[in-house]
Motif scaffolding. Structure first.
Motif, short mmCIF file in Angstrom:
data_model
loop_
_atom_site.label_atom_id
_atom_site.label_comp_id
_atom_site.label_asym_id
_atom_site.label_seq_id
_atom_site.Cartn_x
_atom_site.Cartn_y
_atom_site.Cartn_z
N SER A 1 0.84 -1.20 0.00
CA SER A 1 0.00 0.00 0.00
C SER A 1 0.87 1.25 0.00
CB SER A 1 -0.92 0.01 1.23
OG SER A 1 -1.85 -1.04 1.18
N ASN A 2 1.97 1.19 0.75
CA ASN A 2 2.88 2.34 0.85
C ASN A 2 3.61 2.61 -0.47
OD1 ASN A 2 2.22 2.63 3.55
ND2 ASN A 2 4.02 1.54 4.31
N VAL A 3 3.96 1.53 -1.20
CA VAL A 3 4.83 1.72 -2.36
C VAL A 3 4.07 1.63 -3.69
CG1 VAL A 3 6.76 0.73 -1.07
CG2 VAL A 3 5.44 -0.75 -2.61
N ALA A 4 2.76 1.43 -3.66
CA ALA A 4 2.00 1.16 -4.88
C ALA A 4 2.25 2.19 -5.98
CB ALA A 4 0.51 1.07 -4.57
N LYS A 5 2.14 3.47 -5.64
CA LYS A 5 2.23 4.51 -6.67
C LYS A 5 3.64 4.72 -7.19
CE LYS A 5 -1.96 7.06 -5.50
NZ LYS A 5 -2.64 6.55 -6.70
N SER A 6 4.64 4.29 -6.42
CA SER A 6 6.03 4.46 -6.86
C SER A 6 6.67 3.13 -7.24
CB SER A 6 6.85 5.12 -5.75
OG SER A 6 6.82 4.32 -4.57
N TYR A 7 5.87 2.07 -7.27
CA TYR A 7 6.42 0.73 -7.44
C TYR A 7 7.19 0.58 -8.75
CZ TYR A 7 6.54 -4.39 -7.37
OH TYR A 7 6.94 -5.71 -7.37
N ASP A 8 6.62 1.03 -9.85
CA ASP A 8 7.26 0.86 -11.15
C ASP A 8 8.50 1.75 -11.27
OD1 ASP A 8 5.42 -1.05 -12.42
OD2 ASP A 8 3.98 0.54 -12.11
N LEU A 9 8.44 2.96 -10.74
CA LEU A 9 9.61 3.83 -10.72
C LEU A 9 10.76 3.19 -9.95
CD1 LEU A 9 11.05 6.59 -11.12
CD2 LEU A 9 9.92 7.35 -9.01
N MET A 10 10.43 2.60 -8.80
CA MET A 10 11.46 1.98 -7.97
C MET A 10 12.01 0.72 -8.64
SD MET A 10 12.55 3.50 -5.31
CE MET A 10 13.36 2.09 -4.54
N ASN A 11 11.19 -0.02 -9.35
CA ASN A 11 11.69 -1.20 -10.07
C ASN A 11 12.75 -0.79 -11.08
OD1 ASN A 11 10.19 -3.15 -8.77
ND2 ASN A 11 8.54 -3.16 -10.27
N ASP A 12 12.50 0.31 -11.79
CA ASP A 12 13.48 0.82 -12.74
C ASP A 12 14.77 1.24 -12.03
OD1 ASP A 12 12.23 0.52 -15.22
OD2 ASP A 12 11.09 2.36 -14.97
N ALA A 13 14.62 1.95 -10.91
CA ALA A 13 15.78 2.45 -10.18
C ALA A 13 16.61 1.30 -9.60
CB ALA A 13 15.34 3.40 -9.07
N MET A 14 15.92 0.31 -9.02
CA MET A 14 16.63 -0.78 -8.35
C MET A 14 17.35 -1.71 -9.32
SD MET A 14 14.26 -1.97 -5.13
CE MET A 14 12.89 -2.48 -6.16
N SER A 15 16.75 -1.91 -10.51
CA SER A 15 17.31 -2.89 -11.45
C SER A 15 17.99 -2.25 -12.65
CB SER A 15 16.21 -3.82 -11.95
OG SER A 15 15.32 -3.13 -12.81
N GLY A 16 18.05 -0.91 -12.67
CA GLY A 16 18.60 -0.24 -13.84
C GLY A 16 17.76 -0.50 -15.08
N GLY A 17 16.47 -0.74 -14.87
CA GLY A 17 15.57 -1.02 -15.98
C GLY A 17 15.58 -2.47 -16.44
N MET A 18 16.45 -3.29 -15.85
CA MET A 18 16.57 -4.68 -16.33
C MET A 18 15.34 -5.51 -16.01
SD MET A 18 20.65 -5.51 -15.89
CE MET A 18 20.28 -7.02 -15.18
N HIS A 19 14.52 -5.10 -15.05
CA HIS A 19 13.31 -5.87 -14.75
C HIS A 19 12.41 -5.96 -15.97
CE1 HIS A 19 10.04 -2.76 -14.34
NE2 HIS A 19 11.10 -1.95 -14.30
N ARG A 20 12.48 -4.97 -16.85
CA ARG A 20 11.67 -4.99 -18.07
C ARG A 20 12.12 -6.13 -18.99
NH1 ARG A 20 9.10 0.12 -18.84
NH2 ARG A 20 9.67 1.58 -17.16
N LEU A 21 13.42 -6.33 -19.10
CA LEU A 21 13.95 -7.42 -19.93
C LEU A 21 13.61 -8.78 -19.32
CD1 LEU A 21 17.49 -5.96 -20.74
CD2 LEU A 21 15.40 -5.82 -22.12
N TRP A 22 13.72 -8.87 -17.98
CA TRP A 22 13.37 -10.14 -17.31
C TRP A 22 11.90 -10.48 -17.56
CZ3 TRP A 22 15.62 -7.97 -12.13
CH2 TRP A 22 17.02 -7.92 -12.22
N LYS A 23 11.03 -9.50 -17.46
CA LYS A 23 9.59 -9.74 -17.65
C LYS A 23 9.28 -10.09 -19.10
CE LYS A 23 8.35 -6.84 -13.71
NZ LYS A 23 7.94 -5.49 -13.25
N ASP A 24 9.97 -9.45 -20.04
CA ASP A 24 9.80 -9.80 -21.45
C ASP A 24 10.15 -11.27 -21.68
OD1 ASP A 24 9.04 -7.21 -22.06
OD2 ASP A 24 11.00 -6.62 -22.86
N ARG A 25 11.27 -11.67 -21.13
CA ARG A 25 11.72 -13.06 -21.30
C ARG A 25 10.74 -14.03 -20.62
NH1 ARG A 25 18.02 -14.65 -20.78
NH2 ARG A 25 17.91 -16.90 -21.09
#
Length: 243
Positions: free
Chosen positions: A26-50
């Motif tokens: 609940s605390n992180v919902a609105k910033s969740y996607d921004l933080m995923n990019d910051a924490m993984s350098g955007g690599m979470h997008r490639l992992w999810k694509d795969r």
């Protein structure tokens, strides 16, 4: 004696974990996607694509995307024509997902608040079950895996994307230092929430290793289980079939 389970590095009463996890998201919902990019350098997008390429969603299939919250996996599967149900225990995460879907003009997704351990869907309802970066937050993981098996049709497939433990020499130490020292600070700056991101990192450390989690999937009744490590196992795609 009451049962205790891990909440990050803390052991808590099992009855408390779901509500505490719900509060984190609940605390992180609105910033969740921004933080995923910051924490993984955007690599979470490639992992999810795969991950979605491994799932191979097809038109006419019914797919349950558990812990699907903000819609990242569902949005990737949507062009396939599959009937996708996005479920999450946290209504705030689902709200963010529905708002994102509306902005993208994605229609036909079903949104359902669900606890992974006690799904309300009938048995043998889905052709595939996906869960990305969510299984480690469940109180009773084995029970959630059993529910995944129950709601899948015979011949249905299970796919899980989750953090694990990298086996690359040297990289593990670098990542461990980065995640424990910098990720909570990023959470403080970008999401105004250091504690929630500290929990998310600690929950990764308490999650079973790749062979251990694969055994749990097999114990739930799945066969032909498989693990595909990414970045030496920092992240892994787990899969199995219901026969």
């Amino acid at each position: 004696m009451s049962e205790t389970v891990s909440f990050g590095y803390e052991n808590v009463d099992a009855s408390e974990k779901a509500s505490r996890v719900r509060a984190v998201f609940s605390n992180v919902a609105k910033s969740y996607d921004l933080m995923n990019d910051a924490m993984s350098g955007g690599m979470h997008r490639l992992w999810k694509d795969r991950f979605v390429r491994r799932v191979k969603p097809r038109a006419g299939e019914a797919i349950l995307d558990m812990a699907g919250g903000t819609g990242d996996i569902a949005f990737r599967m949507h062009p396939s024509g599959a009937q996708i149900t996005v479920s999450d225990i946290n209504p705030e995460m689902l709200t963010v997902g529905m708002e994102r879907a509306q902005k993208r003009k994605l229609e036909g997704l079903i949104w359902s608040e669900q606890n992974a351990e006690t799904l309300t869907f009938p048995s043998s309802s889905f052709d595939a079950y996906t869960i990305a970066f969510g299984i480690r937050n469940v109180t009773h993981i084995q029970q959630a895996l059993g529910e995944a098996h129950r709601v899948l049709k015979r011949g249905g497939r299970f796919f899980c994307l989750e953090f694990s433990t990298t086996l690359w020499p040297g990289f593990a130490e670098v990542y461990d230092s980065y995640s424990h020292k910098l990720v909570p600070k990023l959470g403080k700056v970008l999401a105004k929430d250091e504690d929630s991101y500290r929990y998310l990192i600690e929950s990764i450390r308490r999650f079973p290793d790749m062979p251990g989690f694969e055994r749990m999937i097999g114990q739930a009744g799945f066969v032909q289980t498989r693990v595909e490590p990414l970045l030496g196992g920092l992240v892994a795609i787990h899969s199995g079939w219901k026969i």
